[in-house]
Scaffold this motif. Structure first.
Motif, mmCIF file in Angstrom:
data_model
loop_
_atom_site.group_PDB
_atom_site.id
_atom_site.type_symbol
_atom_site.label_atom_id
_atom_site.label_comp_id
_atom_site.label_asym_id
_atom_site.label_seq_id
_atom_site.Cartn_x
_atom_site.Cartn_y
_atom_site.Cartn_z
ATOM 1 N N GLU A 226 49.738 5.076 -26.440
ATOM 2 C CA GLU A 226 51.076 4.921 -25.862
ATOM 3 C C GLU A 226 50.984 4.813 -24.349
ATOM 4 O O GLU A 226 50.070 5.352 -23.722
ATOM 5 C CB GLU A 226 51.978 6.112 -26.208
ATOM 6 C CG GLU A 226 52.184 6.383 -27.682
ATOM 7 C CD GLU A 226 51.362 7.548 -28.154
ATOM 8 O OE1 GLU A 226 51.757 8.188 -29.136
ATOM 9 O OE2 GLU A 226 50.308 7.817 -27.538
ATOM 10 N N GLY B 88 53.899 4.066 -20.710
ATOM 11 C CA GLY B 88 55.244 3.752 -20.243
ATOM 12 C C GLY B 88 56.147 4.929 -20.004
ATOM 13 O O GLY B 88 57.279 4.763 -19.548
ATOM 14 N N ARG C 88 60.658 1.685 -20.841
ATOM 15 C CA ARG C 88 60.118 0.992 -22.011
ATOM 16 C C ARG C 88 58.746 1.576 -22.324
ATOM 17 O O ARG C 88 57.847 1.553 -21.495
ATOM 18 C CB ARG C 88 59.998 -0.510 -21.794
ATOM 19 C CG ARG C 88 59.622 -1.234 -23.077
ATOM 20 C CD ARG C 88 59.581 -2.727 -22.943
ATOM 21 N NE ARG C 88 58.316 -3.198 -22.378
ATOM 22 C CZ ARG C 88 57.806 -4.407 -22.609
ATOM 23 N NH1 ARG C 88 58.453 -5.265 -23.375
ATOM 24 N NH2 ARG C 88 56.664 -4.767 -22.059
ATOM 25 N N SER D 270 55.303 1.560 -24.709
ATOM 26 C CA SER D 270 54.466 0.636 -25.466
ATOM 27 C C SER D 270 53.477 1.430 -26.305
ATOM 28 O O SER D 270 53.053 2.514 -25.906
ATOM 29 C CB SER D 270 53.683 -0.293 -24.531
ATOM 30 O OG SER D 270 54.551 -1.059 -23.737
ATOM 31 N N CYS D 271 53.114 0.865 -27.437
ATOM 32 C CA CYS D 271 52.109 1.475 -28.299
ATOM 33 C C CYS D 271 51.191 0.369 -28.782
ATOM 34 O O CYS D 271 51.607 -0.481 -29.577
ATOM 35 C CB CYS D 271 52.765 2.182 -29.468
ATOM 36 S SG CYS D 271 51.583 2.861 -30.653
ATOM 37 N N TRP E 175 58.344 5.562 -33.934
ATOM 38 C CA TRP E 175 58.351 6.407 -32.743
ATOM 39 C C TRP E 175 58.979 7.747 -33.116
ATOM 40 O O TRP E 175 60.016 7.776 -33.790
ATOM 41 C CB TRP E 175 59.140 5.766 -31.609
ATOM 42 C CG TRP E 175 58.436 4.643 -30.932
ATOM 43 C CD1 TRP E 175 58.598 3.303 -31.178
ATOM 44 C CD2 TRP E 175 57.463 4.734 -29.889
ATOM 45 N NE1 TRP E 175 57.783 2.563 -30.358
ATOM 46 C CE2 TRP E 175 57.081 3.422 -29.550
ATOM 47 C CE3 TRP E 175 56.881 5.795 -29.199
ATOM 48 C CZ2 TRP E 175 56.137 3.138 -28.564
ATOM 49 C CZ3 TRP E 175 55.945 5.516 -28.220
ATOM 50 C CH2 TRP E 175 55.584 4.204 -27.899
ATOM 51 N N LYS F 170 58.386 -5.486 -31.771
ATOM 52 C CA LYS F 170 56.947 -5.584 -32.009
ATOM 53 C C LYS F 170 56.412 -6.917 -31.567
ATOM 54 O O LYS F 170 57.144 -7.902 -31.467
ATOM 55 C CB LYS F 170 56.661 -5.371 -33.504
ATOM 56 C CG LYS F 170 57.284 -6.441 -34.401
ATOM 57 C CD LYS F 170 57.027 -6.133 -35.851
ATOM 58 C CE LYS F 170 57.715 -7.154 -36.749
ATOM 59 N NZ LYS F 170 57.111 -8.484 -36.652
ATOM 60 N N THR G 181 51.231 -4.586 -30.959
ATOM 61 C CA THR G 181 51.887 -3.650 -30.054
ATOM 62 C C THR G 181 53.349 -3.480 -30.445
ATOM 63 O O THR G 181 54.008 -4.449 -30.825
ATOM 64 C CB THR G 181 51.779 -4.140 -28.600
ATOM 65 O OG1 THR G 181 50.408 -4.238 -28.242
ATOM 66 C CG2 THR G 181 52.471 -3.176 -27.642
ATOM 67 N N TYR H 155 57.059 -1.693 -29.128
ATOM 68 C CA TYR H 155 57.750 -1.247 -27.922
ATOM 69 C C TYR H 155 58.978 -0.418 -28.290
ATOM 70 O O TYR H 155 59.567 -0.612 -29.349
ATOM 71 C CB TYR H 155 58.190 -2.449 -27.088
ATOM 72 C CG TYR H 155 57.076 -3.396 -26.758
ATOM 73 C CD1 TYR H 155 56.836 -4.530 -27.539
ATOM 74 C CD2 TYR H 155 56.246 -3.159 -25.674
ATOM 75 C CE1 TYR H 155 55.800 -5.395 -27.250
ATOM 76 C CE2 TYR H 155 55.206 -4.028 -25.371
ATOM 77 C CZ TYR H 155 54.985 -5.136 -26.163
ATOM 78 O OH TYR H 155 53.960 -5.982 -25.866
ATOM 79 N N GLN I 228 62.364 0.229 -26.189
ATOM 80 C CA GLN I 228 63.204 0.086 -25.006
ATOM 81 C C GLN I 228 64.275 1.155 -25.056
ATOM 82 O O GLN I 228 65.054 1.212 -26.018
ATOM 83 C CB GLN I 228 63.848 -1.300 -24.960
ATOM 84 C CG GLN I 228 64.778 -1.513 -23.782
ATOM 85 C CD GLN I 228 64.058 -1.512 -22.452
ATOM 86 O OE1 GLN I 228 63.001 -2.114 -22.310
ATOM 87 N NE2 GLN I 228 64.638 -0.837 -21.468
ATOM 88 N N CYS J 143 53.859 7.478 -30.922
ATOM 89 C CA CYS J 143 53.945 6.395 -31.889
ATOM 90 C C CYS J 143 53.024 6.732 -33.058
ATOM 91 O O CYS J 143 52.065 7.494 -32.921
ATOM 92 C CB CYS J 143 53.598 5.043 -31.282
ATOM 93 S SG CYS J 143 51.892 4.848 -30.776
#
Length: 120
Positions: free
Chosen positions: A6, A8, A19, A21-22, A36, A72, A78, A80, A82, A96
């Motif tokens: 992860e 962000g 935001r 990210s993973c 998540w 995704k 990846t 996301y 938001q 995640c």
């Protein structure tokens, strides 16, 4: 072996956005989706959102509907998150996770977590 990383997280004022990210590596076709989760100090870990790799169906906790969006990128493996209109109650470590469960109820692989802090 699936590995999830992860990024962000950070500190943001109430009403702001972040935001997450993973990035997933080592994926196989036996995984159905990503989720998540978050855990605030002294509280149980709770579900936030999930998305299916195939088809992209999304699912949200009531507490984040209309504010958070999960998405995704299948090419980059990846996912996301938001997060808009953040509230102090959103402060938590966000994780995640990837699921081999067709129902996306059980998660088998977990990231290390990223801290999100929302100041009032």
């Amino acid at each position: 072996q699936v590995q999830l990383v992860e990024s962000g997280g950070g500190l943001v004022q109430a009403g702001g956005s972040l935001r997450l990210s993973c990035a997933a590596s080592g994926r196989t076709f036996s995984t159905y989706g990503m989720g998540w989760f978050r855990q605030a100090p002294g509280k149980e870990r709770e579900f936030v959102a999930a998305i299916r790799w195939s088809g992209g169906s999304t699912y949200y906790a009531d507490s984040v509907k209309g504010r958070f969006t999960i998405s995704k990128d299948n090419v980059r493996n990846t996912v996301y998150l938001q997060m808009n209109s953040l509230k102090p109650a959103d402060t938590a470590v966000y994780y995640c996770a990837e699921s081999r469960d067709l129902q996306l109820r059980e998660y088998d692989y977990w990231g290390q977590g990223t801290q999100v802090t929302v100041s009032s």
